[in-house]
Design an enzyme around this catalytic site. Structure first.
Site, PDB file in Angstrom:
ATOM      1  N   HIS A 127      37.864  49.308  49.489  1.00  0.00           N
ATOM      2  CA  HIS A 127      36.952  48.082  49.675  1.00  0.00           C
ATOM      3  C   HIS A 127      36.405  48.006  51.198  1.00  0.00           C
ATOM      4  O   HIS A 127      35.583  47.249  51.514  1.00  0.00           O
ATOM      5  CB  HIS A 127      37.338  46.983  48.867  1.00  0.00           C
ATOM      6  CG  HIS A 127      38.438  46.128  49.798  1.00  0.00           C
ATOM      7  ND1 HIS A 127      39.719  46.145  49.676  1.00  0.00           N
ATOM      8  CD2 HIS A 127      38.176  45.245  51.009  1.00  0.00           C
ATOM      9  CE1 HIS A 127      40.573  45.521  50.555  1.00  0.00           C
ATOM     10  NE2 HIS A 127      39.679  45.012  51.212  1.00  0.00           N
ATOM     11  N   ASP A 263      43.114  51.524  45.945  1.00  0.00           N
ATOM     12  CA  ASP A 263      42.174  51.134  46.919  1.00  0.00           C
ATOM     13  C   ASP A 263      42.148  51.537  48.214  1.00  0.00           C
ATOM     14  O   ASP A 263      42.656  51.186  49.281  1.00  0.00           O
ATOM     15  CB  ASP A 263      42.284  49.389  47.190  1.00  0.00           C
ATOM     16  CG  ASP A 263      41.280  48.708  47.806  1.00  0.00           C
ATOM     17  OD1 ASP A 263      40.333  49.340  48.052  1.00  0.00           O
ATOM     18  OD2 ASP A 263      41.206  47.560  47.524  1.00  0.00           O
ATOM     19  N   SER A 687      43.344  44.336  55.174  1.00  0.00           N
ATOM     20  CA  SER A 687      43.223  45.120  54.454  1.00  0.00           C
ATOM     21  C   SER A 687      43.173  46.476  55.091  1.00  0.00           C
ATOM     22  O   SER A 687      42.663  46.700  56.230  1.00  0.00           O
ATOM     23  CB  SER A 687      41.726  44.898  53.600  1.00  0.00           C
ATOM     24  OG  SER A 687      42.255  44.200  52.586  1.00  0.00           O
TER      25      SER A 687
END
Ligand code: ARG
Ligand code: ASP
Length: 755
Positions: A127, A263, A687
């Site tokens: 992402h 991810d 992230s």
């Protein structure tokens, strides 16, 4: 350690030798010895000590926090040892020797990434690389759908507008920045001195020509820290799994546990021939890092030490109860309602139109992300009784302040009450404007760019206007590439209607004082030139005067301009004024908290600077009677699999590998681990951060938090706040067995710390 004993021993020994009247020689000898011993330490490369034993600290008392990497010695180091770490503070951050920090890279300003090979190979989230992967995708080459793998350097794809930043050095400059500031000054006067001092500190900072310096505020302005950084602009896309793996579960599973998402994506940093930052060039070569993370093949078990190293964006841990209540009761619900409507409309188009699905994929994901986060945050705050807890803390604070007669802190909490009441309406109006007129109605977002352009003309004249126009046009080219007026029109009508109904009336322009917007919507979307790139290019052709005249005659622009003008002439000035006062009180309150509760641990709120957070692999109890394990497996991916579904389908090849149990060396007792959770205190920006084991090896890739714990940005609760990581073995399995990109595996250093 041994060196230390030796050095101490020799110093003591020299001191006892009887040189006749030769104290100076003694002193010289001692200094020489100290220099030699320091030098030996400097030359050592990162070699994790195995001798460390855990000190006796109650590990349940270790509760979150995002710590400054250069200040870990002492309590943080002891806490980490207690949790099982074998790394010293210097193994994590060292200016003179290579340390973990040399492998941690701020990814394009918003995410984190880490170096996992000697050739500058960079790992981050899917992402985080999403925009880049999307930008290289088309209906014919859909890398979002099918994944992308470069099998050699030549196949890697450049991303001209992206960059990554290393932190070279961190220095406390508080006394420099606060020099000349005194309590009696007004806030504006203080800020002007502080800003000047910050500029000076940046100017005077010792750094190389290719490096940058910046100063950031910590503990609400009670501490200031200087960062020397190095930014690289040649960043190439190396690999990404298909979205059905990298975004498996999509928005339904987002912010959720149990999770089964791969991810991750990979990039590579390129440097010039001297290993220095350089603009993109074919001649550039893969960057040689000072440190890269070895990768552990041994996995994690419940209770294992984990450290997450990255760039958390923003937390608000020290808000007063009244501030938290305002967010939860007023601001979040307003934003949630607007986004729910915008998302519902976009989704209805994306499900039936492939082109719209690609165009809106990235925008939809980012809008949905915080929409869902705010819902979880609100539930968590209520369930954990955060507001009540904060009120209790404030009562305790006031009690001690009275007892000790700390005059400077007595009115802080009543000041907060008053100021939050004063700012309530204007905060709400501000959120309505930014959600509707800036973000979710795209046509109004375009009108905002034109509004800025008109402002440039009025304030700085024709030459500045022409320059800005070029930038605006190129920005428009990208924005309109992903734009569909078919989607935007119903979003406009719905969101503008809610805005008119619910934003405080005193902050609405005359055009908004009605209840039905269908005629005006039709009018704008049939007549405004802002619905297409061609239209807006036409508007922007001609002399500055002509352009200004033309845009003002456009119905879409005129509508937006009223909103933007109201915002800049009324909403924003009032908000900033009150906010400055709130910040001043917040700064005193922060100082007060540390003074009044001297044994409590206070970490500085996140501010997009490099931080260390640590904890353990651990499950949790989301609700009475339910317990969530800390690890998920590929079996769970197959359990969730819905053939043909846009969120839960998976590639046939993954199913085949699963059925054949063809997991290579990456499985654990015949099962393929996918995700795990831990008690690391993270937030947006973390992230892509590495999860690191007790020895400094990579074990996972941080990408999310559990829904019940997303309130950690205002109230970290170690019982239910968990960060979610991809098990690094799942990353290796996908790269190796699914994609066949063994070229990448061969670059990495795989280790077995547990064997
Ligand atoms: N919630 C995670 C974060 O805040 C992941 C977001 C990306 N995934 C998504 N489905 N939108 O960034
Ligand atoms: N998913 C977030 C990010 O993109 C991380 C989080 O908020 O926990 O940084």
């Amino acid at each position: 350690m041994t060196l230390f004993i030796k050095k101490e021993f020799w110093v003591a020994y020299i001191c006892t030798i009887k040189f006749k009247k030769m104290r100076i020689i003694k002193l010289y000898l001692i200094i020489a010895l100290l220099i030699v011993s320091c030098k030996t330490a400097q030359e050592a490369t990162i070699q994790i000590s195995q001798e460390i034993t855990s000190p006796q600290i109650d590990t349940r008392a270790i509760q979150g926090g995002m710590w400054i990497p250069s200040l870990l010695e002492g309590i943080n180091e002891q806490e980490m040892f207690a949790l099982g770490s074998k790394m010293t503070a210097k193994d994590i951050y060292d200016v003179n020797n290579s340390s973990l920090k040399d492998a941690i890279v701020h990814f394009n300003g918003g995410c984190t990434s880490e170096i996992i090979s000697p050739n500058g190979l960079l790992l981050t989230n899917h992402h985080c690389g999403y925009g880049a992967i999307q930008s290289h995708s088309s209906v014919e080459h859909d890398y979002l759908e099918n994944g992308f793998w470069a099998m050699n350097y030549a196949e890697e794809l450049p991303n001209p507008s992206m960059n990554v930043t290393f932190i070279k050095r961190i220095e406390d400059v508080t006394s420099l920045i606060l020099a000349g500031v005194s309590d009696e000054m007004t806030e504006t006067a203080k800020m002007s001195i502080i800003n000047k001092n910050m500029e000076n500190a940046v100017k005077l900072a010792q750094k190389e020509a290719w490096q940058d310096a910046n100063v950031k505020e910590f503990y609400k302005g009670n501490q200031y820290i200087l960062f020397i950084t190095e930014t690289f602009n040649d960043l190439r896309l190396v690999g990404a799994p298909p979205s059905s793996i990298g975004k498996f579960g999509s928005d339904t599973d987002n912010w959720m546990w149990p999770r089964h998402t791969g991810d991750f994506s990979m990039f590579r940093i390129y440097a010039d021939i001297n290993n220095k930052p350089a603009a993109y060039s074919k001649e550039n070569i893969p960057y040689k890092p000072n440190h890269f993370l070895p990768i552990s093949l041994d996995g994690v078990s419940e209770g294992d030490f984990t450290l997450v190293f990255g760039f958390p964006g923003r937390t608000n841990e020290y808000l007063p109860a009244v501030g938290v209540a305002q967010i939860v009761d007023l601001l979040n619900p307003a934003k949630i309602e607007l986004r729910a409507n915008a998302l519902g409309i976009a989704d209805s188009f994306m499900r039936t139109n492939k082109e719209i699905k690609i165009k809106y994929a990235s925008k939809y994901a980012s809008t949905a992300n915080y929409w869902k986060k705010w819902i979880g945050e609100n539930q968590g705050i209520k369930k954990s009784k955060a507001v009540e807890q904060k009120r209790a803390l404030e009562k305790e604070f006031l009690k001690i302040v009275e007892e000790k007669d700390l005059a400077g802190y007595k009115t802080l909490l009543s000041d907060f009450e008053q100021l939050y009441k004063d700012i309530e309406n204007v905060s709400l109006a501000r959120d309505y404007w930014s959600e509707v007129a800036l973000r979710n109605v795209e046509l109004l977002g375009f009108s905002f760019r034109l509004y800025q352009l008109e402002q440039v003309f009025e304030k700085s004249g024709a030459a500045a206007f022409e320059k800005s126009k070029v930038a605006t046009l190129s920005r428009f080219e990208a924005m309109y590439g992903d734009y569909s007026p078919t989607v935007d029109k119903p979003v406009f009508e719905k969101l503008v209607t809610i805005y008119a109904q619910k934003s405080p009336k005193e902050y609405l322009p005359a055009t908004m004082l009605k209840s039905n917007f269908s005629t005006i919507t039709n009018d704008i979307y049939t007549k405004s030139k802002l619905t297409s790139l061609k239209g807006v290019q036409e508007l922007l052709t001609g002399s500055p005067e002509e352009v200004i005249k033309k845009i003002n005659a456009d119905k879409g622009y005129a509508f937006g301009k009223e909103l933007h003008t109201m915002f800049y002439t009324t909403v924003e000035p009032k908000f900033q004024l009150l906010n400055l006062e709130i910040e001043a009180i917040q700064k005193k309150y922060m100082k007060g908290l540390m003074e009044v509760f001297p044994t409590k641990r206070f970490f500085p709120d996140a501010n997009s600077t490099l931080r260390v957070t640590y904890g353990q692999v651990k499950g949790y109890e989301p609700a009475d009677g339910i317990y969530y394990n800390s690890t998920t497996y590929l079996d769970g991916v197959l359990e969730k699999y819905i053939p043909g579904d846009y969120e839960f389908s998976i590639p046939q090849k993954l199913i085949d590998l699963y059925n054949a149990k063809d997991f290579g060396p990456y499985a654990e007792n015949g099962k393929m681990p996918v995700n795990f959770i831990g008690t690391n205190h993270t937030t947006g920006g973390n992230s892509g951060s590495p999860a690191i084991d007790a020895h400094g090896n990579l074990i996972g890739l941080n990408f999310d938090r559990v829904w019940e714990g997303t309130m950690s940005d205002m109230n970290y609760d170690p019982d239910i706040c968990r960060n979610i990581m991809v098990d690094i073995r799942y990353v290796l399995f996908i790269v190796d067995k699914y994609a066949g990109a063994t070229n990448l595996i061969n670059e990495m250093k795989l280790v077995h710390p547990k064997k």
